[in-house]
Design an enzyme around this catalytic site. Structure first.
Site, short mmCIF file in Angstrom:
data_model
loop_
_atom_site.label_atom_id
_atom_site.label_comp_id
_atom_site.label_asym_id
_atom_site.label_seq_id
_atom_site.Cartn_x
_atom_site.Cartn_y
_atom_site.Cartn_z
CD GLN A 1 37.16 31.05 34.33
OE1 GLN A 1 37.20 30.56 33.21
NE2 GLN A 1 36.10 30.92 35.11
CG ASP B 1 32.77 33.89 28.56
OD1 ASP B 1 32.36 32.73 28.42
OD2 ASP B 1 33.69 34.21 29.33
CE LYS C 1 35.28 28.15 30.95
NZ LYS C 1 35.16 29.48 31.58
#
Ligand code: NAD
Length: 279
Positions: A95, A118, A51
């Protein structure tokens, strides 16, 4: 059979994003993404590195916060609050999974929903069902982009989603419902999975179990999207028995090179969108 080539679509999208980032920088806004990693889970480290590298490639500024697995929930939340108030940060990503002593819901709820790139914050999860979230979750969003690119009609189609996780299956079924498809969401307790999958015009599998979806389970001409990621002898593999299923499918995603690259492209897209919103 046509391959749903996420690798090439994501490349095209990343080039467009790069141009938009350049334009934004000329207006004095540098899009910024904060990526938080707790502990040393190797898969998580790999995803975080992918990412941040993708951010670098398009000119998005990324800040990596790597924290020891012993960090307390409150300490983690205080870092998030600091990032919420930092005008240089437009996206905050934690994460997952987190160590067991940290409550995932509490951490996600601490993220400012306007920076929740997200799409996991309850505000975005709730407004997703109405069809107007601030951010769509990256994996199902990437799959919708693949459908759009390949002009796959969703209206009135019978879609079966296998796997009812919060990251893919559940938001995917909401997005498809909003696109006027008829959706059946299956999971580990679903009876006679084959009865359901074999009637699907479009089948999406997001489970993480290799060879779960076999040739006998799909209809001739079905569109098949494989989200699963597992490793067999070091080789990345999806949920779908590609060799058998591709003989019946009209369209199918490869693993790797299908959904994975699209997920990352959509993260960049969401971060850019957040930076534009901040102007
Ligand atoms: P999850 O792990 O939260 O949930 C898995 C779901 O699968 C559950 O609903 C469970 O009931 C269901 N399930 C388990 N065994 C089953 C079976 N035998 N039959 C039917 N259903 C079954 O879901 P997730 O976080 O969306 O992850 C699913 C998979 O997708 C994992 O392999 C993950 O690594 C992968 N993934 C890939 C990407 C990508 O970008 N390619 C993104 C997200 C997740």
């Amino acid at each position: 059979m046509v391959l749903l080539d996420g690798k090439s679509l994501s490349k095209k999208m990343r080039e467009e994003i790069k141009k938009e980032v350049e334009g934004l920088k000329k207006q004095g806004v540098i899009p910024g993404l904060a990526v938080m990693l707790v502990g040393e889970n190797p898969a998580s480290q790999l995803y975080v590195n992918m990412k941040t590298k993708a951010c670098e490639d398009v000119g998005i500024y990324s800040i990596n916060h790597r924290m020891p697995k012993e960090i307390s929930e409150d300490e983690l939340i205080s870092v998030i609050k600091m990032l919420n108030n930092n005008p240089m940060v437009h996206g905050i990503l934690v994460q997952l999974p987190l160590p067991p002593h940290i409550r995932e819901e509490r951490v996600i709820e601490a993220i400012d929903y306007k920076k929740d790139v997200d799409g996991f914050h309850p505000y975005n999860v709730g407004t997703l069902s109405r069809g107007n979230p601030m951010f769509y979750p990256c994996t199902p969003f990437g799959i919708m982009k693949l459908f759009e690119e390949y002009k796959i009609e969703l209206k009135g189609k019978d879609v079966v989603v296998v796997g009812a996780g919060n990251i893919t299956g559940k938001p995917m079924s909401a997005m498809l419902t909003n696109a006027d498809a008829t959706v059946q969401l299956c999971h580990i307790h679903t009876k006679n999975l084959k009865d359901k999958t074999s009637k699907a015009d479009i089948l999406i599998s997001a489970v993480g179990k290799p060879h779960l979806i076999t040739q006998e389970m799909v209809k001739e001409g079905c569109v098949v999207v494989d989200v699963g990621i597992s490793k067999i002898n070091g080789k990345v593999t999806g949920d779908v028995d590609f060799e058998g299923v591709s003989q019946k499918a009209s369209y199918i995603t490869p693993v790797p090179g299908g959904v994975g690259p699209m997920t990352i492209a959509m993260l960049l897209y969401n971060t850019l969108k957040s930076a534009i919103n901040s102007k």
